[in-house]
Design a protein around this motif. Structure first.
Motif, mmCIF file in Angstrom:
data_model
loop_
_atom_site.group_PDB
_atom_site.id
_atom_site.type_symbol
_atom_site.label_atom_id
_atom_site.label_comp_id
_atom_site.label_asym_id
_atom_site.label_seq_id
_atom_site.Cartn_x
_atom_site.Cartn_y
_atom_site.Cartn_z
ATOM 1 N N ARG A 121 1.326 19.673 -39.484
ATOM 2 C CA ARG A 121 2.555 18.929 -39.211
ATOM 3 C C ARG A 121 3.618 19.848 -38.618
ATOM 4 N NH1 ARG A 121 3.066 15.635 -44.940
ATOM 5 N NH2 ARG A 121 1.520 14.010 -44.506
ATOM 6 N N ALA A 122 3.685 21.068 -39.116
ATOM 7 C CA ALA A 122 4.685 22.022 -38.618
ATOM 8 C C ALA A 122 4.491 22.284 -37.133
ATOM 9 C CB ALA A 122 4.597 23.327 -39.403
ATOM 10 N N ILE A 123 3.234 22.435 -36.726
ATOM 11 C CA ILE A 123 2.942 22.675 -35.306
ATOM 12 C C ILE A 123 3.397 21.485 -34.468
ATOM 13 C CG2 ILE A 123 1.088 22.940 -33.616
ATOM 14 C CD1 ILE A 123 -0.459 24.502 -35.767
ATOM 15 N N ARG A 124 3.105 20.282 -34.958
ATOM 16 C CA ARG A 124 3.468 19.069 -34.214
ATOM 17 C C ARG A 124 4.983 18.904 -34.126
ATOM 18 N NH1 ARG A 124 0.511 16.072 -36.820
ATOM 19 N NH2 ARG A 124 1.909 14.922 -38.226
ATOM 20 N N TYR A 125 5.684 19.083 -35.249
ATOM 21 C CA TYR A 125 7.136 18.917 -35.252
ATOM 22 C C TYR A 125 7.825 19.996 -34.416
ATOM 23 C CZ TYR A 125 6.493 15.543 -39.063
ATOM 24 O OH TYR A 125 6.124 14.454 -39.815
ATOM 25 N N ARG A 133 10.232 20.576 -27.107
ATOM 26 C CA ARG A 133 10.283 19.695 -25.931
ATOM 27 C C ARG A 133 11.674 19.088 -25.771
ATOM 28 N NH1 ARG A 133 5.933 15.108 -26.051
ATOM 29 N NH2 ARG A 133 4.694 16.975 -26.542
ATOM 30 N N VAL A 134 12.246 18.615 -26.877
ATOM 31 C CA VAL A 134 13.588 18.027 -26.817
ATOM 32 C C VAL A 134 14.607 19.076 -26.386
ATOM 33 C CG1 VAL A 134 15.449 17.023 -28.184
ATOM 34 C CG2 VAL A 134 13.112 16.217 -28.498
ATOM 35 N N GLU A 135 14.476 20.301 -26.874
ATOM 36 C CA GLU A 135 15.403 21.371 -26.485
ATOM 37 C C GLU A 135 15.340 21.632 -24.986
ATOM 38 O OE1 GLU A 135 15.714 24.099 -30.545
ATOM 39 O OE2 GLU A 135 14.163 24.533 -29.056
ATOM 40 N N GLN A 136 14.129 21.587 -24.411
ATOM 41 C CA GLN A 136 14.007 21.783 -22.966
ATOM 42 C C GLN A 136 14.642 20.628 -22.203
ATOM 43 O OE1 GLN A 136 12.743 24.541 -21.165
ATOM 44 N NE2 GLN A 136 13.895 23.360 -19.653
ATOM 45 N N LEU A 152 18.716 12.129 -26.724
ATOM 46 C CA LEU A 152 18.032 13.393 -27.030
ATOM 47 C C LEU A 152 18.680 14.092 -28.220
ATOM 48 C CD1 LEU A 152 17.421 14.800 -23.429
ATOM 49 C CD2 LEU A 152 15.688 13.993 -25.032
ATOM 50 N N ASP A 153 19.998 14.010 -28.313
ATOM 51 C CA ASP A 153 20.694 14.598 -29.466
ATOM 52 C C ASP A 153 20.222 13.943 -30.760
ATOM 53 O OD1 ASP A 153 22.106 16.296 -27.821
ATOM 54 O OD2 ASP A 153 23.906 15.034 -27.750
ATOM 55 N N ASN A 154 20.063 12.618 -30.728
ATOM 56 C CA ASN A 154 19.582 11.903 -31.910
ATOM 57 C C ASN A 154 18.136 12.287 -32.236
ATOM 58 O OD1 ASN A 154 22.015 10.505 -32.199
ATOM 59 N ND2 ASN A 154 21.334 8.789 -30.945
ATOM 60 N N ASP A 155 17.312 12.391 -31.186
ATOM 61 C CA ASP A 155 15.917 12.792 -31.389
ATOM 62 C C ASP A 155 15.835 14.195 -31.974
ATOM 63 O OD1 ASP A 155 15.118 10.393 -30.371
ATOM 64 O OD2 ASP A 155 14.516 11.159 -28.404
ATOM 65 N N TYR A 156 16.688 15.067 -31.471
ATOM 66 C CA TYR A 156 16.688 16.458 -31.954
ATOM 67 C C TYR A 156 17.022 16.502 -33.448
ATOM 68 C CZ TYR A 156 17.896 21.409 -32.364
ATOM 69 O OH TYR A 156 17.964 22.726 -32.755
ATOM 70 N N THR A 157 18.034 15.752 -33.840
ATOM 71 C CA THR A 157 18.426 15.705 -35.252
ATOM 72 C C THR A 157 17.287 15.153 -36.108
ATOM 73 O OG1 THR A 157 20.757 15.369 -34.677
ATOM 74 C CG2 THR A 157 20.077 14.758 -36.898
ATOM 75 N N THR A 158 16.632 14.090 -35.623
ATOM 76 C CA THR A 158 15.530 13.476 -36.373
ATOM 77 C C THR A 158 14.371 14.446 -36.551
ATOM 78 O OG1 THR A 158 16.100 11.271 -35.557
ATOM 79 C CG2 THR A 158 13.862 11.592 -36.391
ATOM 80 N N TYR A 159 13.958 15.091 -35.450
ATOM 81 C CA TYR A 159 12.810 15.994 -35.526
ATOM 82 C C TYR A 159 13.121 17.243 -36.346
ATOM 83 C CZ TYR A 159 10.467 13.182 -31.968
ATOM 84 O OH TYR A 159 9.862 12.151 -31.291
ATOM 85 N N LYS A 160 14.354 17.724 -36.281
ATOM 86 C CA LYS A 160 14.731 18.878 -37.092
ATOM 87 C C LYS A 160 14.686 18.528 -38.578
ATOM 88 C CE LYS A 160 16.355 22.467 -36.141
ATOM 89 N NZ LYS A 160 15.766 23.826 -36.053
ATOM 90 N N GLU A 161 15.103 17.304 -38.916
ATOM 91 C CA GLU A 161 15.039 16.873 -40.307
ATOM 92 C C GLU A 161 13.587 16.750 -40.771
ATOM 93 O OE1 GLU A 161 17.220 13.266 -40.569
ATOM 94 O OE2 GLU A 161 19.191 14.239 -40.581
ATOM 95 N N LEU A 162 12.738 16.176 -39.913
ATOM 96 C CA LEU A 162 11.326 16.066 -40.257
ATOM 97 C C LEU A 162 10.709 17.452 -40.439
ATOM 98 C CD1 LEU A 162 10.177 13.225 -37.810
ATOM 99 C CD2 LEU A 162 10.307 13.088 -40.304
ATOM 100 N N MET A 163 11.047 18.363 -39.550
ATOM 101 C CA MET A 163 10.522 19.721 -39.638
ATOM 102 C C MET A 163 10.996 20.405 -40.918
ATOM 103 S SD MET A 163 10.642 22.663 -36.671
ATOM 104 C CE MET A 163 12.328 23.187 -36.960
ATOM 105 N N SER A 164 12.268 20.202 -41.239
ATOM 106 C CA SER A 164 12.828 20.807 -42.447
ATOM 107 C C SER A 164 12.178 20.229 -43.700
ATOM 108 C CB SER A 164 14.340 20.578 -42.494
ATOM 109 O OG SER A 164 14.896 21.080 -43.692
ATOM 110 N N ASN A 165 12.025 18.908 -43.734
ATOM 111 C CA ASN A 165 11.406 18.274 -44.899
ATOM 112 C C ASN A 165 9.957 18.717 -45.082
ATOM 113 O OD1 ASN A 165 13.750 16.831 -45.415
ATOM 114 N ND2 ASN A 165 13.075 15.024 -44.284
ATOM 115 N N ASN A 166 9.295 18.993 -43.969
ATOM 116 C CA ASN A 166 7.897 19.399 -44.030
ATOM 117 C C ASN A 166 7.729 20.855 -44.450
ATOM 118 O OD1 ASN A 166 4.965 18.999 -43.355
ATOM 119 N ND2 ASN A 166 5.444 20.578 -41.846
ATOM 120 N N GLU A 167 8.606 21.737 -43.960
ATOM 121 C CA GLU A 167 8.418 23.173 -44.142
ATOM 122 C C GLU A 167 9.299 23.797 -45.225
ATOM 123 O OE1 GLU A 167 8.393 25.504 -40.525
ATOM 124 O OE2 GLU A 167 8.011 23.703 -39.343
ATOM 125 N N ASP A 168 10.515 23.314 -45.367
ATOM 126 C CA ASP A 168 11.466 23.982 -46.258
ATOM 127 C C ASP A 168 11.224 23.592 -47.711
ATOM 128 O OD1 ASP A 168 12.496 24.945 -43.937
ATOM 129 O OD2 ASP A 168 14.284 23.663 -43.941
#
Length: 306
Positions: free
Chosen positions: A48-52, A58-61, A253-269
């Motif tokens: 999941r970490a790799i995917r997120y 991608r969103v950052e680019q 994109l700003d909304n997507d970035y926030t969503t994916y960062k939260e998913l990444m944080s919930n998965n890894e942190d």
């Protein structure tokens, strides 16, 4: 089953190592604030970490692309506003020059102002962003507008009245989203017009009218100035619509970035409260196992003979 000292010692050492491993893992989670240190710790979390992370990258680019497009278009929009101001000033000078009461020196002074305005228009249409000329189509590394020895204005080395793009649209596009692209630039011929009646053709007619002192010739250029101004405004309106679209995509994109960062944080942190509690518990258990181990390993035959 007979329990020997050697068996007890081996079991104590095994438990100490097991508890030490537990403590080490708990301390690593607290210090790194990450659930896993390597993929083998939890393959599901790792995948999941790799995917997120891929989503976030991608969103950052895309966000960088949006920022670049926005800056380019803002520079272009500012240049078009400046060009509209130039045409307004030209109109005022033509109205002023159409008066029958002006002397030759007055007309010469107005001609000088018109000449300066023409140069300003050329400079404005040679506006660049990041070293790239915004009105030159694909030829972004060379000034699109210039003046020859006969004071004729050229576009890409050709007289504007003779310029022919052969229907070759030179729209510079940028990818700003998931399969979404937008045209970044405004082509110069869409601003000045082409053929007879183009913006610089109007300037030439105004200058000829001032040279001859023909009031009616000057007055006739007012309609052409209005037409040229309308062309500029139409190009600016089209650009404005694209700028609004880019802005909308940027917000998404700003909304997507926030969503994916939260998913990444919930998965890894890790949950720091839980991790701290686990670390404290692991430390207590480890200390207890050491204490027991010391008692077990310190026993000898003399202890049993006493």
């Amino acid at each position: 089953m007979r329990i020997t000292n050697n068996m007890m010692t081996t079991a104590s050492v095994r438990n100490i190592n097991k508890n030490m491993e537990r403590l080490s893992k708990a301390q690593e989670q607290v210090s790194t604030q990450s659930k896993i240190q390597q993929p083998s710790d939890d393959p599901v979390v790792a995948s999941r970490a790799i995917r997120y992370r891929s989503y976030v990258a991608r969103v950052e680019q895309y966000q960088k692309n949006v920022d670049n497009v926005t800056s380019w278009q803002e520079v272009t929009d500012s240049a078009l506003s400046d060009l509209s101001d130039v045409m307004q000033q030209l109109k005022e000078l033509v109205v002023q020059g159409s008066s029958d009461t002006l002397s030759d020196s007055d007309l010469a002074a107005i001609k000088e102002d018109v000449t300066q305005l023409q140069q300003t228009a050329i400079d404005t249409l040679n506006t660049s962003y990041g070293g790239r000329y915004v009105f030159g189509g694909y030829a972004t590394d060379e000034e699109p507008y210039s003046m020859d020895a006969d004071n004729n204005v050229l576009f890409k080395g050709q007289l504007i009245s003779d310029f022919n793009d052969n229907g070759d649209e030179q729209a510079i596009k940028a990818n700003i989203g998931y399969g979404t692209s937008v045209t970044v630039n405004v082509e110069g011929q869409d601003v000045t017009g082409m053929g007879s009646g183009n913006l610089f053709d109007t300037f030439a007619k105004v200058l000829d009218g001032l040279d001859s002192g023909d009031v009616s010739e000057l007055s006739d250029t007012l309609d052409a100035i209005e037409s040229n101004t309308d062309t500029i405004l139409a190009a600016q309106a089209d650009l404005g619509a694209r700028m609004n679209y880019v802005s909308m995509v940027g917000k998404r994109l700003d909304n997507d970035y926030t969503t994916y960062k939260e998913l990444m944080s919930n998965n890894e942190d890790v949950d720091m409260a839980e991790a701290s509690a686990e670390s404290a518990t692991a430390s207590t258990v480890y200390e207890a196992s050491l204490s027991v181990g010391v008692k077990v390993m310190s026993k000898s035959l003399l202890d049993y003979l006493a």
